[in-house]
Design an enzyme around this catalytic site. Structure first.
Site, PDB file in Angstrom:
ATOM      1  N   TYR A 178       0.826  -1.204   0.000  1.00  0.00           N
ATOM      2  CA  TYR A 178       0.000   0.000   0.000  1.00  0.00           C
ATOM      3  C   TYR A 178       0.860   1.254   0.000  1.00  0.00           C
ATOM      4  O   TYR A 178       1.805   1.396   0.774  1.00  0.00           O
ATOM      5  CB  TYR A 178      -0.925   0.029   1.235  1.00  0.00           C
ATOM      6  N   GLU A 209     -12.699   5.346   4.880  1.00  0.00           N
ATOM      7  CA  GLU A 209     -12.271   6.132   6.042  1.00  0.00           C
ATOM      8  C   GLU A 209     -13.539   6.555   6.778  1.00  0.00           C
ATOM      9  O   GLU A 209     -14.032   7.672   6.629  1.00  0.00           O
ATOM     10  CB  GLU A 209     -11.420   7.309   5.566  1.00  0.00           C
ATOM     11  N   ASN A 254       0.381  11.932   4.884  1.00  0.00           N
ATOM     12  CA  ASN A 254      -0.183  11.148   5.979  1.00  0.00           C
ATOM     13  C   ASN A 254       0.422  11.670   7.280  1.00  0.00           C
ATOM     14  O   ASN A 254       1.646  11.763   7.402  1.00  0.00           O
ATOM     15  CB  ASN A 254       0.192   9.679   5.810  1.00  0.00           C
ATOM     16  N   HIS A 308      -4.643  15.937  -3.988  1.00  0.00           N
ATOM     17  CA  HIS A 308      -5.021  16.187  -2.603  1.00  0.00           C
ATOM     18  C   HIS A 308      -4.874  17.661  -2.201  1.00  0.00           C
ATOM     19  O   HIS A 308      -5.238  18.033  -1.078  1.00  0.00           O
ATOM     20  CB  HIS A 308      -4.190  15.314  -1.663  1.00  0.00           C
ATOM     21  N   TYR A 347     -18.597  33.600  44.252  1.00  0.00           N
ATOM     22  CA  TYR A 347     -17.806  32.508  43.690  1.00  0.00           C
ATOM     23  C   TYR A 347     -16.755  33.000  42.695  1.00  0.00           C
ATOM     24  O   TYR A 347     -15.672  32.434  42.586  1.00  0.00           O
ATOM     25  CB  TYR A 347     -18.702  31.500  42.977  1.00  0.00           C
ATOM     26  N   PHE A 378      -2.252   7.881  11.711  1.00  0.00           N
ATOM     27  CA  PHE A 378      -2.653   9.172  11.144  1.00  0.00           C
ATOM     28  C   PHE A 378      -3.949   9.694  11.746  1.00  0.00           C
ATOM     29  O   PHE A 378      -4.330  10.835  11.526  1.00  0.00           O
ATOM     30  CB  PHE A 378      -2.837   9.041   9.633  1.00  0.00           C
ATOM     31  N   ARG A 427     -13.990  33.926  45.058  1.00  0.00           N
ATOM     32  CA  ARG A 427     -13.586  32.918  46.023  1.00  0.00           C
ATOM     33  C   ARG A 427     -13.125  31.615  45.354  1.00  0.00           C
ATOM     34  O   ARG A 427     -12.236  30.929  45.849  1.00  0.00           O
ATOM     35  CB  ARG A 427     -14.768  32.637  46.953  1.00  0.00           C
TER      36      ARG A 427
END
Length: 512
Positions: free
Chosen positions: A51, A412, A193, A81, A278, A327, A281
């Site tokens: 791969y 994915e 990646n 990409h 508060y 990844f 404090r």
């Protein structure tokens, strides 16, 4: 700076983030880099499908690619990409991306040649900033689109940002004396990646928020004195009984900031208010919990900055290439979501302190911090601005990590959304800084009403910094410029300087 793969410190990351720090790879990393590159070279020359080396990507992983097309495969990967949109990422973020990617690849488990790492460092050291659009990553399969844009610039096909404008990458590389990167087998995949964009964005937020949080401590203490609050709630015995580390440290910070206050001494005996609100404090409990959360995020991000997060990973000792999922940026997403809650809470309790200061029934100061209320509105609407920003932060704090949209034809099918989780933090930091700027103006005004009594030496220094930029509000005036100037004291490090002059205090980010 010597870049030691797997051994980067938070101080080193801060130096890279700040810029002006040339980087050199630790020579001891070279044998591991060469060994893993040899494994990939043998795989590219062999017949077995591997791969990312001789197959397609994602859902196309079963498609075999011929040896003649392996270089084209990597080139096409980067081009296809590079589909990001939106404003470019800032220079500090991109500097971190370049350095983190180089350090990750140099661990020797990615199968890239030394020239890939050398090019990343050469671009960084030349001060070149690849143009990387800020939107388009879901934080799994790596930060694909932003890292592809970064890589495209290294190849001479993308753009760099120079003086705020995009310039073509090829002539910029040539002018810097850097040869465009030509990708070999797996190298494009190794470059895109990984979690380096989401990690860089989250580190950017962590480092940007540090001076804001230090300012919040100084301003919170100033508000305690302006409202003539008690320092009893900061007694160390209270906090030791609970044992929460951040709470213990924040109480110590407040004791140091308030030490020596004549205002406090003036009402130490005979104060008819038994307990403070508060927002005064419980500051150690609230801000201390935020500090613990931010410290945890710092540890996660430091681990991720030193990690190997591409796929498949190369194990030179036995020649294996194993597909996994490093990844997937879930650790970064969850850390960024925790940071978002902490940033929002620091702003939320500051907004409550402003509301307390302008309420004469609680603060025992003039209504809306003006001597002639009615004719003057004082800080009435400045508080409205703070409230609007605090409310906006509540929406932005919604966790990004609980969302997931399947991508790549359901290959994915669970993603982290870490990149957005980290990117949205900048807007939240900006909102919180403005809230604190408004509180600084309000607490400074409160101190003015208590003159001639003085606060502590540290807080008087903070008050003097404010008054050097913004005079006291004697009557209503155009206040927006004052808010900008006060906020600049919060973000620019002036109030951090006050905090850091206090001796013997634990550091904010404790990363073990």
């Amino acid at each position: 700076m010597l870049l030691r793969p797997g051994l980067l410190t938070l101080d080193e990351l801060q130096a890279i983030h700040a810029g002006g720090q040339p980087l050199m790879m630790d020579p001891s990393a070279l044998p591991g880099i060469l060994a893993s590159a040899a494994v990939v070279r043998r795989a590219a020359e062999g017949d077995a499908p591997v791969y990312g080396v001789n197959t397609g990507f994602g859902k196309l992983a079963s498609t075999r690619i011929s040896e003649a097309d392996l270089a084209t495969l990597q080139l096409n990967l980067i081009r296809s990409h590079s589909v990001g949109v939106g404003e470019p990422l800032s220079a500090p973020v991109v500097r971190l991306m370049l350095a983190l990617k180089a350090a990750s690849l140099a661990r020797g488990y990615s199968g890239v040649r030394p020239v890939v790492i050398d090019t990343l460092l050469a671009v960084h050291n030349a001060g070149l900033v690849p143009q990387v659009p800020s939107q388009g990553s879901v934080g799994a399969s790596g930060d694909l689109a932003p890292l592809a844009h970064m890589t495209l610039a290294l190849m001479g096909e993308g753009h760099f940002v120079v003086d705020g404008k995009p310039v073509p990458a090829a002539p910029a590389l040539q002018q810097a004396g850097i040869a465009p990167l030509e990708l070999a087998a797996k190298e494009g995949l190794a470059l895109i990646n990984g979690t380096q964009t989401s990690t860089a964005l989250a580190l950017h937020a962590l480092l940007s928020f540090e001076p804001v949080l230090e300012s919040a401590l100084v301003i919170g203490a100033l508000t305690v004195d302006a409202a003539r609050g008690s320092d009893g709630p900061f007694d160390p015995r209270i906090h030791m009984l609970r044992g929460q580390p951040g709470q213990i440290d924040v109480a110590q910070y407040y004791r140091a900031l308030l030490a020596g206050s004549a205002i406090r001494a003036s009402h130490q005996d005979g104060d008819d208010r038994v307990q403070d609100p508060y927002c005064l404090r419980c500051q150690p409990q609230v801000v201390g919990a935020c500090l613990d959360s931010l410290r945890h995020a710092a540890r996660v991000l430091l681990c991720e900055a030193n990690a190997v997060t591409d796929n498949p990973l190369v194990f030179a000792e036995d020649g294996m290439m194993i597909s996994g999922g490093n990844f997937h940026a879930e650790p970064v997403a969850l850390a960024a979501d925790a940071m978002a809650c902490a940033i929002a809470e620091v702003g939320a309790i500051a907004e409550r302190r402003i509301a307390m200061l302008i309420d004469a029934g609680v603060s025992r100061l003039p209504p809306f911090l003006t001597a002639d209320a009615g004719l003057n509105s004082g800080f009435m609407i400045a508080h409205v601005t703070a409230a609007s920003l605090a409310s906006e932060n509540k929406s932005l704090a919604h966790p990004a990590s609980v969302d997931s949209l399947p991508t790549s034809a359901n290959q994915e099918d669970h993603v982290s959304m870490a990149t957005f989780a980290a990117r949205r933090l900048q807007a939240m930091i900006r909102n919180t800084a403005y809230i604190l700027g408004i509180e600084l103006l309000a607490s400074g005004q409160g101190i003015d009403f208590l003159r001639p009594l003085a606060s502590s030496p540290a807080l008087e220094q903070a008050h003097a910094l404010l008054r050097a930029q913004c005079p006291s509000v004697v009557r209503d005036r155009y206040l927006a410029p004052d808010i900008e100037r006060a906020t600049a004291l919060v973000t620019g490090g002036a109030l951090s300087g006050v905090f850091r002059t206090l001796a013997g205090l634990p550091a904010l980010w404790v990363v073990g």
